[in-house]
Design an enzyme around this catalytic site. Structure first.
Site, PDB file in Angstrom:
ATOM      1  N   GLY A 226       0.821  -1.217   0.000  1.00  5.30           N
ATOM      2  CA  GLY A 226       0.000   0.000   0.000  1.00  5.30           C
ATOM      3  C   GLY A 226       0.853   1.264   0.000  1.00  5.30           C
TER       4      GLY A 226
ATOM      5  N   ASP B 290       0.224  -9.123   1.641  1.00  4.56           N
ATOM      6  CA  ASP B 290      -0.761  -8.157   1.138  1.00  4.56           C
ATOM      7  C   ASP B 290      -1.702  -8.932   0.219  1.00  4.56           C
ATOM      8  OD1 ASP B 290      -0.391  -4.696   0.445  1.00  4.56           O
ATOM      9  OD2 ASP B 290      -2.028  -5.938  -0.320  1.00  4.56           O
TER      10      ASP B 290
ATOM     11  N   LEU C 147      -3.485  -7.548  -2.027  1.00  2.00           N
ATOM     12  CA  LEU C 147      -3.555  -6.726  -3.245  1.00  2.00           C
ATOM     13  C   LEU C 147      -4.987  -6.277  -3.558  1.00  2.00           C
ATOM     14  CD1 LEU C 147      -0.947  -8.547  -5.576  1.00  2.00           C
ATOM     15  CD2 LEU C 147      -0.574  -6.629  -4.011  1.00  2.00           C
TER      16      LEU C 147
ATOM     17  N   SER D 292      -4.582   6.128  13.505  1.00  2.00           N
ATOM     18  CA  SER D 292      -4.937   7.368  12.809  1.00  2.00           C
ATOM     19  C   SER D 292      -5.367   8.436  13.798  1.00  2.00           C
ATOM     20  CB  SER D 292      -6.103   7.063  11.865  1.00  2.00           C
ATOM     21  OG  SER D 292      -6.697   8.248  11.420  1.00  2.00           O
TER      22      SER D 292
ATOM     23  N   TYR E 260     -14.760   3.240   9.911  1.00  2.00           N
ATOM     24  CA  TYR E 260     -13.314   3.133   9.677  1.00  2.00           C
ATOM     25  C   TYR E 260     -12.547   3.555  10.934  1.00  2.00           C
ATOM     26  CZ  TYR E 260      -8.747   5.056   8.576  1.00  2.00           C
ATOM     27  OH  TYR E 260      -7.420   5.389   8.627  1.00  2.00           O
TER      28      TYR E 260
ATOM     29  N   LYS F  55     -10.045   1.445  13.864  1.00  2.00           N
ATOM     30  CA  LYS F  55      -8.707   1.837  14.344  1.00  2.00           C
ATOM     31  C   LYS F  55      -8.703   1.886  15.874  1.00  2.00           C
ATOM     32  CE  LYS F  55      -6.505   2.396  10.447  1.00  2.00           C
ATOM     33  NZ  LYS F  55      -5.512   1.403  10.060  1.00  2.00           N
TER      34      LYS F  55
ATOM     35  N   TYR G  89      -1.390   8.555  12.669  1.00  2.00           N
ATOM     36  CA  TYR G  89      -0.976   9.444  11.568  1.00  2.00           C
ATOM     37  C   TYR G  89      -1.967  10.588  11.420  1.00  2.00           C
ATOM     38  CZ  TYR G  89       0.636   4.831   9.801  1.00  2.00           C
ATOM     39  OH  TYR G  89       1.140   3.572   9.640  1.00  2.00           O
TER      40      TYR G  89
ATOM     41  N   LEU H 199      -7.693  14.979  -0.241  1.00  2.00           N
ATOM     42  CA  LEU H 199      -7.390  16.245  -0.903  1.00  2.00           C
ATOM     43  C   LEU H 199      -6.204  16.162  -1.864  1.00  2.00           C
ATOM     44  CD1 LEU H 199      -7.964  19.298  -1.131  1.00  2.00           C
ATOM     45  CD2 LEU H 199      -6.319  19.633   0.727  1.00  2.00           C
TER      46      LEU H 199
ATOM     47  N   ASP I 191     -16.761  16.330   8.469  1.00  2.00           N
ATOM     48  CA  ASP I 191     -15.503  17.089   8.544  1.00  2.00           C
ATOM     49  C   ASP I 191     -15.525  18.065   9.718  1.00  2.00           C
ATOM     50  OD1 ASP I 191     -14.216  15.920   6.434  1.00  2.00           O
ATOM     51  OD2 ASP I 191     -14.482  17.592   5.039  1.00  2.00           O
TER      52      ASP I 191
END
Ligand code: UFG
Length: 338
Positions: free
Chosen positions: A10, A31, A33, A124, A148, A152, A176, A199, A294
């Site tokens: 990835g 992976d 894929l 994340s 999602y 995490k 991250y 973005l 957001d």
């Protein structure tokens, strides 16, 4: 060290694999894929001038993982594999919970069985609860707004519990912020399938003419120009963070969460302007409605990464814009040559 990398084909995984190989580690990539192109593996070999084992396996398949762990004497795991599209996770929550959680459970079971005690996990900043004051540090309240993000956070909880039961384990949860940029060579980079959600790939595909214009999601946020502010971090800095975390995990036991961000916030329009000026391209845009879910501003307090790992981001906005564009223009169709 011999390091098993799940999701190593990835975007962040591939950049990390090259650094691991350059530092002399042996790697085993697992992976399926499902969201990566097999061509990445050739490019990792090309850039690192090293070879490695690869298994096209979904980590949910415990028997296959058991065999891989049996075959290689693995010292630690860097765990990237998982579905990662926020919007898709809202539409397909069961797929996300099933794949991301089952995969991690299967991986942990194989690690326990084969006495592998070190894991670096790809978490994340989305695990932080909306409404936290910025910059956000690792002790801030947690909570998510989409499946999602919950996967995490749930995986963080699972790994914390595994460490309680196995105090000789070492787990580093890397949170991250917004990964962007690409390898300086332009040979590997982010290759989203379909219309990009994030973005930066949207900006570079617009600059290329593959997309007509960028839709800026809202200009009425409480920020310096009304558009959303995020902490963009170069993927090569992130990759280095994994190397530093792996070195930390050799010397420490227990579980720790660590932000990987620059501590700087840039707005959507800051990014568009920087991309245009630095690369001498045009990025046509229109202001659109806010995107549901957001928030106005997210940026990191990255002091723990510096204190514990000796890590800090070295790349700047210019590097992020240049390297993203270099990758995009030399690979207009990503890894697909046609
Ligand atoms: N944006 C636009 N137009 C677009 C895409 C994005 O204006 O076409 C704006 C967003 O509104 C936001 C900013 O650009 O203000 C960044 O959006 P991204 O989709 O690139 O990133 P997010 O901050 O929404 O999410 C990212 C990752 C998630 C992760 C989260 C953690 O995509 O996986 O950071 O903070 F969970």
């Amino acid at each position: 060290m011999k390091i098993l990398v799940t999701g190593g084909a990835g975007y962040i995984g591939s950049h990390t694999c090259i650094k691991l190989l350059e530092e002399g580690h042996e790697i085993i990539i697992v992976d399926d894929l499902s969201n990566a192109n097999i061509e990445v593996l050739e490019r990792i070999r090309e850039l690192s001038q090293k070879d490695f084992a690869f298994y096209q396996v979904n980590i949910c398949d415990f028997e296959a993982m058991d065999k891989i762990f049996g075959k290689h004497d693995i010292d630690g795991v860097i765990h990237f594999a998982g579905f990662k599209a926020v919007g898709e996770s809202v539409a397909k929550p069961l797929e996300y919970y099933s794949n991301n959680i089952t995969g991690t459970l299967s991986l942990c079971k194989a690690m326990l069985k084969h006495d592998v005690r070190r894991m670096i996990f790809s978490s994340s900043a989305t695990v932080y609860k909306v409404g936290n004051t910025m910059p956000v540090d690792e002790e801030a309240p947690l909570g998510c707004t989409n499946p999602y993000g919950w996967t995490k956070l749930m995986i963080e909880q699972i790994l914390n519990d595994v460490v309680v039961a196995n105090p000789d384990w070492s787990v580093v949860l890397l949170r991250y912020f917004n990964p962007v940029g690409a390898h300086e060579s332009g040979r590997i980079g982010e290759d989203p399938s379909g219309i990009p959600n994030n973005l930066f790939p949207y900006i570079s595909q617009t600059a290329l003419g593959r997309l007509e214009k960028l839709y800026v999601f809202g200009n009425d946020y409480d920020t310096h120009d009304g558009t959303g502010v995020r902490d963009y971090i170069h993927v090569q800095d992130l990759a280095q963070g994994h190397i530093d975390a792996a070195n930390y995990a050799i010397k420490h036991t227990g579980a720790v969460a660590i932000n990987l961000g620059t501590g700087n916030g840039y707005s959507v329009l800051d990014m568009v302007k920087a991309f245009e000026e630095i690369n001498q391209v045009k990025v046509p845009y229109v202001i659109d409605a806010r995107r549901p879910g957001d928030v106005a501003t997210v940026y990191a307090n990255a002091s723990r990464a510096k204190k514990l790992l000796g890590w800090e981001a070295k790349k700047n906005l210019r590097d992020m814009c240049q390297d993203s564009w270099n990758w995009q223009k030399s690979n207009p169709n990503g890894y697909n040559k046609v």
